[in-house]
Design an enzyme around this catalytic site. Structure first.
Site, short mmCIF file in Angstrom:
data_model
loop_
_atom_site.label_atom_id
_atom_site.label_comp_id
_atom_site.label_asym_id
_atom_site.label_seq_id
_atom_site.Cartn_x
_atom_site.Cartn_y
_atom_site.Cartn_z
N CYS A 77 32.60 43.09 39.39
CA CYS A 77 33.48 43.16 38.21
C CYS A 77 32.68 43.27 36.92
O CYS A 77 32.03 44.27 36.68
CB CYS A 77 34.47 41.99 38.20
SG CYS A 77 35.82 42.28 37.02
N HIS A 176 37.32 42.55 43.11
CA HIS A 176 36.84 41.21 43.46
C HIS A 176 36.86 41.02 44.97
O HIS A 176 37.90 40.62 45.52
CB HIS A 176 37.73 40.15 42.80
CG HIS A 176 37.53 40.07 41.33
ND1 HIS A 176 36.48 39.38 40.76
CD2 HIS A 176 38.20 40.63 40.29
CE1 HIS A 176 36.53 39.50 39.45
NE2 HIS A 176 37.56 40.26 39.14
N GLU A 178 35.71 38.66 46.56
CA GLU A 178 35.95 37.23 46.82
C GLU A 178 37.44 36.89 46.77
O GLU A 178 37.83 35.79 47.14
CB GLU A 178 35.15 36.37 45.83
CG GLU A 178 35.66 36.30 44.40
CD GLU A 178 35.27 37.49 43.53
OE1 GLU A 178 34.83 38.52 44.08
OE2 GLU A 178 35.42 37.39 42.29
#
Lengths: 194, 251
Positions: A77, A176, A178
């Site tokens: 990001c 993202h 994650e």
């Protein structure tokens, strides 16, 4: 394998750490140049504002260290945006690893900004590979990297933009991993296999 | 193409989910982590956890819960309920939340939105707006819908956007709990008035209601609680239904 997550004021550091916990990978969260340099893989997270984050990196001399790294480095990001030359976000000079400028999305009532939510990847190649074509990943960002010669995945929002990059030992994703469920876990695994 | 988001909302009191949730597949449906994880497995795009604890003790339990959610669940989640200071937001973001909602505190001190956006970035600041349609106007309410304010939905929404909010969570108090559908017309007006994403809340009773919120209301996301908690709508079926109706959803 030694993995270093670069410790700075990024908002998603803990989330990246949790994601690595979930795939049972060990890591150090560190700003120690020696530990970072010796790691087999380095992850450069990022959530926040470009100029204040660059100042933070400069104060810790991480702005010199990151571009000099030789092992695979993954920017996430804002991490990806800071690896570029320049960002329109508060006219910020960035790390200059990828020779592009980061631009702001033009918000409309149809295309809201930040670009928030799950969007699909297309034309995946390079380190990601075509297995990620048409998979959905989670984005939240107001600035983007335009398509360029190092693009290894694209996403369409207002116009197609660069969702993932690869240049030498530097890799980056605008989304993202994650926060992208199982697809995100596969992205981390792919990077860790490099 | 950017997918429309489906967001289950979990109310949490003293670390436990409230409302009579009944899930045979869960050992402990009162555990917000287990329930959120189940929803994420079933295809939820995001989760919202609202803390409705009144006590200080309940609030610290909530922060502990946020850490557990962040460790376990790999999709984004928003937290809120009684957030009123920079320190509150910092605590919740550090615990691993992706976004934080503010409501009453932003009405009482609109500058809070500017401060939070400057500190943490607009992308993690969601302003929740509760409004009620009465005498031909959408009036904004604070204090969990108990106190009427002089604010109007659209002007307040524009103001929070200008001040740096990254998203608006709009709950129609007229529709909330009715299961008669979302406030489609107001959603449309709101969505046309701002250039930040809008989450529809209040009124979900059938799959068609979600379709209407997206198609007619042009909402970017739709939030619901009881239809998911009581198993009236499965997230899986809802995604299939929306896809069949040409609405972009995540597969």
């Amino acid at each position: 394998m030694k993995i270093a997550i670069i410790k700075y004021n990024a908002g998603n550091t803990q989330s990246v750490a949790f994601a690595l916990d979930r795939i049972k990978v060990e890591y150090d969260i560190t700003d120690n140049p020696e530990v970072i340099t010796r790691a087999d893989k380095v992850i450069f997270p990022g959530v926040g504002e470009a100029s204040s984050t660059m100042n933070f990196l400069k104060e810790r001399k991480l702005d010199k260290l990151i571009p000099s790294l030789k092992q695979p480095v993954l920017g996430i990001c804002l991490g990806m945006q800071l690896m570029c030359e320049y960002s329109e976000e508060n006219a910020t000079q960035c790390l200059g690893i990828f020779p592009f400028s980061v631009k702001k999305f033009n918000a409309t009532h149809v295309h809201k900004v930040p670009h928030t939510g799950w969007n699909s990847l297309t034309q995946c190649s390079g380190w990601l590979g075509s297995q990620f074509d048409n998979t959905f990943v989670y984005f939240v960002h107001s600035y983007y990297v335009p398509l360029n010669g190092y693009t290894v995945a694209r996403t369409e929002y207002i116009a197609p933009f660069c969702a993932a990059l690869e240049k030498d030992n530097f890799f980056a994703v605008q989304f993202h991993p994650e926060k992208s469920g199982e697809t995100g876990e596969r992205v981390f695994r792919k990077f860790l296999e490099l | 193409m950017l997918a429309k988001r489906i967001i289950p909302c979990l109310d949490v009191k003293n670390g436990r989910t409230v409302k009579g949730i009944n899930f045979e597949s869960l050992k402990d449906a009162g555990d917000p982590v287990e329930l959120g994880f189940l929803y994420s497995q079933q295809g939820a795009d995001e989760l919202v956890y609202l803390d409705i604890s009144a006590s200080q003790e309940g609030r610290s339990t909530f922060t502990e819960l946020v850490k557990k959610v962040a460790a376990k669940i790999s999709i984004p989640f928003t937290v809120g309920g009684g957030v009123s200071t920079v320190e509150d937001v910092e605590k919740l973001l550090n615990a691993g939340a992706d976004k934080v909602t503010v409501n009453t505190a932003a009405i009482e001190n609109p500058n809070l939105i500017n401060t939070l956006a400057a500190h943490f970035g607009s992308q993690c600041i969601v302003v929740a707006i509760d409004a009620k349609f009465e005498s031909g106007k959408w009036a904004v309410y604070s204090h969990g819908g108990r106190k009427k304010t002089p604010l109007n939905l659209i002007t307040w929404a524009k103001e929070v956007e200008t001040r740096g909010a990254g998203e608006i969570l709009f709950t129609s108090m007229n529709h909330d709990g009715t299961k008669d559908g979302f406030a489609v017309q107001a959603l449309r007006e709101l969505s046309d008035a701002v250039t930040i994403p809008v989450i529809a809340s209040g009124g979900a009773g059938s799959m068609k209601h979600f379709k209407e919120a997206f198609e007619l209301g042009t909402a970017d996301a739709a939030l619901a609680a009881s239809v998911f908690h009581f198993g009236q709508i499965s997230l899986h079926d809802l995604k299939i239904y929306l896809r069949k109706n040409d609405i972009a959803v995540r597969n």
